[in-house]
Design an enzyme around this catalytic site. Structure first.
Site, PDB file in Angstrom:
ATOM      1  N   ARG A  36       0.812  -1.213   0.000  1.00 10.44           N
ATOM      2  CA  ARG A  36       0.000   0.000   0.000  1.00 10.44           C
ATOM      3  C   ARG A  36       0.854   1.276   0.000  1.00 10.44           C
ATOM      4  NH1 ARG A  36      -3.545  -2.254   4.927  1.00 10.44           N
ATOM      5  NH2 ARG A  36      -1.706  -3.596   5.048  1.00 10.44           N
ATOM      6  N   TYR A  88      32.273  34.376   1.667  1.00  7.99           N
ATOM      7  CA  TYR A  88      32.560  32.964   1.925  1.00  7.99           C
ATOM      8  C   TYR A  88      33.773  32.858   2.839  1.00  7.99           C
ATOM      9  CZ  TYR A  88      34.152  28.185   1.444  1.00  7.99           C
ATOM     10  OH  TYR A  88      34.567  26.921   1.732  1.00  7.99           O
ATOM     11  N   ASN A 139      36.518  42.726  10.786  1.00  9.72           N
ATOM     12  CA  ASN A 139      35.403  43.063   9.913  1.00  9.72           C
ATOM     13  C   ASN A 139      35.727  42.543   8.512  1.00  9.72           C
ATOM     14  OD1 ASN A 139      33.407  44.298   8.354  1.00  9.72           O
ATOM     15  ND2 ASN A 139      33.196  45.930   9.882  1.00  9.72           N
TER      16      ASN A 139
HETATM   17  C1  UD1 Z   1      -1.129  -7.053  11.242  1.00  5.67           C
HETATM   18  C2  UD1 Z   1      -1.983  -8.048  12.035  1.00  5.67           C
HETATM   19  C3  UD1 Z   1      -3.279  -7.332  12.442  1.00  5.67           C
HETATM   20  C4  UD1 Z   1      -2.958  -6.112  13.264  1.00  5.67           C
HETATM   21  C5  UD1 Z   1      -1.983  -5.185  12.522  1.00  5.67           C
HETATM   22  C6  UD1 Z   1      -1.503  -4.115  13.457  1.00  5.67           C
HETATM   23  C7  UD1 Z   1      -1.501 -10.271  11.138  1.00  5.67           C
HETATM   24  C8  UD1 Z   1      -1.963 -11.369  10.285  1.00  5.67           C
HETATM   25  N1  UD1 Z   1      -2.272  -9.184  11.207  1.00  5.67           N
HETATM   26  O1  UD1 Z   1      -1.888  -6.723  10.086  1.00  5.67           O
HETATM   27  O2  UD1 Z   1      -4.080  -8.232  13.210  1.00  5.67           O
HETATM   28  O3  UD1 Z   1      -4.164  -5.430  13.563  1.00  5.67           O
HETATM   29  O4  UD1 Z   1      -0.836  -5.910  12.060  1.00  5.67           O
HETATM   30  O5  UD1 Z   1      -0.693  -3.173  12.813  1.00  5.67           O
HETATM   31  O6  UD1 Z   1      -0.474 -10.390  11.773  1.00  5.67           O
HETATM   32  N2  UD1 Z   1       5.523  -9.007   7.621  1.00  5.67           N
HETATM   33  C9  UD1 Z   1       6.547  -9.920   7.438  1.00  5.67           C
HETATM   34  N3  UD1 Z   1       6.352 -10.978   6.620  1.00  5.67           N
HETATM   35  C10 UD1 Z   1       5.181 -11.189   5.977  1.00  5.67           C
HETATM   36  C11 UD1 Z   1       4.133 -10.272   6.160  1.00  5.67           C
HETATM   37  C12 UD1 Z   1       4.337  -9.198   7.005  1.00  5.67           C
HETATM   38  O7  UD1 Z   1       7.623  -9.760   8.012  1.00  5.67           O
HETATM   39  O8  UD1 Z   1       5.102 -12.193   5.234  1.00  5.67           O
HETATM   40  C13 UD1 Z   1       5.751  -7.860   8.501  1.00  5.67           C
HETATM   41  C14 UD1 Z   1       5.555  -6.534   7.793  1.00  5.67           C
HETATM   42  O9  UD1 Z   1       6.798  -6.070   7.276  1.00  5.67           O
HETATM   43  C15 UD1 Z   1       5.039  -5.639   8.893  1.00  5.67           C
HETATM   44  C16 UD1 Z   1       4.339  -6.577   9.850  1.00  5.67           C
HETATM   45  O10 UD1 Z   1       4.802  -7.880   9.536  1.00  5.67           O
HETATM   46  O11 UD1 Z   1       6.091  -4.985   9.564  1.00  5.67           O
HETATM   47  C17 UD1 Z   1       2.831  -6.522   9.707  1.00  5.67           C
HETATM   48  O12 UD1 Z   1       2.486  -6.886   8.382  1.00  5.67           O
HETATM   49  P1  UD1 Z   1       1.276  -6.227   7.612  1.00  5.67           P
HETATM   50  O13 UD1 Z   1       1.130  -6.890   6.323  1.00  5.67           O
HETATM   51  O14 UD1 Z   1       1.390  -4.769   7.627  1.00  5.67           O
HETATM   52  O15 UD1 Z   1       0.066  -6.673   8.563  1.00  5.67           O
HETATM   53  P2  UD1 Z   1      -1.301  -5.932   8.790  1.00  5.67           P
HETATM   54  O16 UD1 Z   1      -2.197  -6.208   7.664  1.00  5.67           O
HETATM   55  O17 UD1 Z   1      -1.086  -4.524   9.137  1.00  5.67           O
HETATM   56 CA    CA Z   2       0.605  -3.193   9.098  1.00 14.60          CA
END
Ligand code: UD1
Ligand code: CA
Length: 465
Positions: free
Chosen positions: A15, A370, A381
């Protein structure tokens, strides 16, 4: 307690629509991941693991540079937050507690997380939750009629009814490590996104008879995640408002708290005034009674008591901090670069650039000049349009101007060169040899006038009729 921390930072951040990994986008001048690592460092856990994947090289080089004791584990491909934690399992100890943090929830505070660990007590699954006005996008905390937590349902998997739940999961949890390792290895991806959701461990805990405790965060700003440019900008403004508020509470007078940006640490003594649209980066200290006028940029600098920085001044001490002495006046439109060191009651006026130079008390360079690699004595000065020619194409050389010297307008001082104490340099001089103390030195072509000279004119025959 044997504490392990897992920070998830492998996601693509679709996003954000950016080629830069999401966790490296900056909030208040620091990558989101940097904020999370800073908060987690306060817990002094023996094991901290960052899960990398999307843009792993970039993310890992940032982690290694900032927190060399933190270990990175790659998740390729990225199949969800549960899959992310699965990658950390071999690196986790058998005993103790594991704390999970989201790399995209930057403002979580160390003491909030410490409270969550307290709630976990080494034996419960503890979730940091929050009631949000608009819970769109977040996992919802599903509770039984008696209030016990039953599970987390991701936004995309919610029923119409569940969508009305305001209590959300913040992305921060703590669990007994031994249990967590088993729970994440048993996850499946039967859901709307075809991902392994870490949040499914909650239902697993309920099934295993492990008690699930929810701790409500008190402050929304701490747990807001960044998923889009709009959320990043929103969190930045909230964070800046928070910092502005804290400054005002400490007595700093801000002309408009909504028009201030601090990307680092700003410390202020009493009676500081800051006008609108100023940006502070790195470490900046403002002494008692300092006034910073509108539209100034100040990075890595110490501005001493009573100094005034006039509008549109650019001060950048990155590398070697700038010092502005007591009651010194700088600007408008001045530029102080690294290693500029101004004593007391110095005047630096418009379109004057100072780099790696010491100006002693009472020295003045008021217009269009400069000063680079120079040592300027007391009360010197330095006239309008003058420069120190410090670079011979290969090396930098120093210019020394001793106390009470006057350098006339439009002079070039070809370094290395010394202008002695009390010397006067005639306007327009190019000075390549040392100028003796107390004398007038002039080095420019002699002025001549030619009385017999007439200006050429076009011959009449070439003029049109
Ligand atoms: C996640 C939570 C959601 C919570 C929200 C809070 C899950 C399934 N959902 O959703 O319940 O309300 O955070 O902010 O956990 N990441 C990885 N590997 C992956 C996918 C994600 O390392 O395969 C990391 C991302 O870089 C990020 C974090 O995990 O830092 C959260 O991932 P993101 O996809 O943003 O989860 P949300 O949809 O926000
Ligand atoms: Ca997130």
């Amino acid at each position: 307690m044997n504490l392990a921390i897992v920070i998830m930072a492998a996601g693509k951040g679709m996003r954000m629509q950016s080629s830069r990994p999401k966790v490296l986008h900056t909030l208040a001048g620091m990558p989101l991941l940097g904020h999370v690592m800073q908060a987690s460092a306060t817990l002094q856990a023996p094991h901290t693991i960052v899960i990398t994947g999307h843009g792993a090289d970039e993310v890992e080089s940032y982690v290694n540079a900032q927190h060399p004791q933190v270990r990175c584990v790659r998740q390729i491909p990225q199949q969800g937050t549960g899959h992310a934690v699965q990658q950390a399992v071999p690196a986790l100890p058998d005993e103790g507690v594991t704390l999970i943090l989201n790399g995209d929830v930057p403002l979580v505070r160390g003491d909030t997380v410490a409270a969550l660990l307290q709630a976990c007590q080494g034996q419960h699954l503890a979730l940091l939750t929050l009631e949000l006005g608009d819970a769109t996008g977040y996992g919802r905390i599903v509770r039984r009629a008696d209030g016990c937590i039953q599970g987390i349902v991701e936004h995309k998997d919610t029923s119409v009814e569940q969508r009305r739940i305001r209590e959300v999961y913040t992305g921060v949890m703590a669990a007994p490590t031994r249990w967590l390792k088993q729970a994440v290895m048993g996850l499946n991806n039967h859901n709307a996104q075809g991902e392994y959701y870490l949040t499914d461990v909650v239902a697993r805990a309920v099934a295993d008879g492990l008690s699930v405790v929810g701790l409500q965060a008190t402050d929304e700003i701490e747990v807001l995640g960044v998923n889009s440019p709009a959320q990043l900008a929103d969190l930045e403004r909230r964070y800046q408002a928070r910092q502005a508020w804290a400054l005002m509470e400490a007595g700093v007078r801000l002309r408009d708290p909504a028009r201030l940006d601090i990307r680092g640490q700003l410390s202020c003594e009493p009676d500081v005034e800051i006008d609108i649209n100023c940006i502070f980066e790195g470490r900046v200290h403002l002494g008692q009674g300092v006034r910073v006028s509108a539209h100034c940029f100040i990075r890595d600098a110490v501005i001493e008591a009573g100094a005034v920085i006039y509008p549109y001044t650019h001060i950048d001490g990155q590398g070697e901090p700038v010092r502005v002495g007591q009651r010194t006046l700088v600007g408008p439109y001045a530029r102080l670069r690294s290693g500029a060191d101004l004593g007391a009651e110095v005047h630096i006026g418009n379109f004057v650039e100072v780099k790696n130079s010491h100006l002693d008390d009472g020295a003045k360079a008021n217009h269009l000049a400069y000063l680079g690699d120079s040592t300027i004595g007391k009360r010197v000065n330095f006239g309008a349009g003058g420069i120190t020619a410090n670079f011979d194409g290969a090396h930098k050389h120093r210019t020394v101007i001793e106390d009470d010297a006057h350098v006339g307008s439009n002079c070039v001082l070809v370094a290395p060169v010394t202008v002695g104490a009390g010397a006067t340099i005639g306007a327009g001089s190019t000075i390549g040899k040392d100028a003796p103390a107390g004398q007038l030195t002039v080095a420019r072509a002699k002025q001549v006038s030619l009385p017999a000279w007439t200006r050429p004119s076009k011959s009449k025959s070439k003029l049109r009729p």
